[in-house]
Write a protein that holds these residues in place. Structure first.
Motif: not given
Length: 65
Positions: A14-39
């Motif tokens: 959906t986000a890619m279809l709204s991009m005005p320029d050909n050549g735009a790219y996007g990724v999906i990455r895995s992520a997790r909260l870091d338990p070792m920091v306060g914020c």
């Protein structure tokens, strides 16, 4: 952010279809909260999905972004 792969892919396309320029790219990455920091901070992992908007405006798989 979501823990549902199908929802993540739908949001990316959906986000890619709204991009005005050909050549735009996007990724999906895995992520997790870091338990070792306060914020809250995310630690990002490997790329799960990589797409680009091709010259014809179509969304296509990309391995060279």
């Amino acid at each position: 952010m979501t823990d549902q792969p199908l929802v993540a892919r739908l949001r990316l396309v959906t986000a890619m279809l709204s991009m005005p320029d050909n050549g735009a790219y996007g990724v999906i990455r895995s992520a997790r909260l870091d338990p070792m920091v306060g914020c809250p901070r995310y630690v990002y992992g490997r790329v799960l999905v990589r797409v680009r908007r091709g010259t014809a405006g179509l969304i296509e798989a990309a391995d060279d972004c």
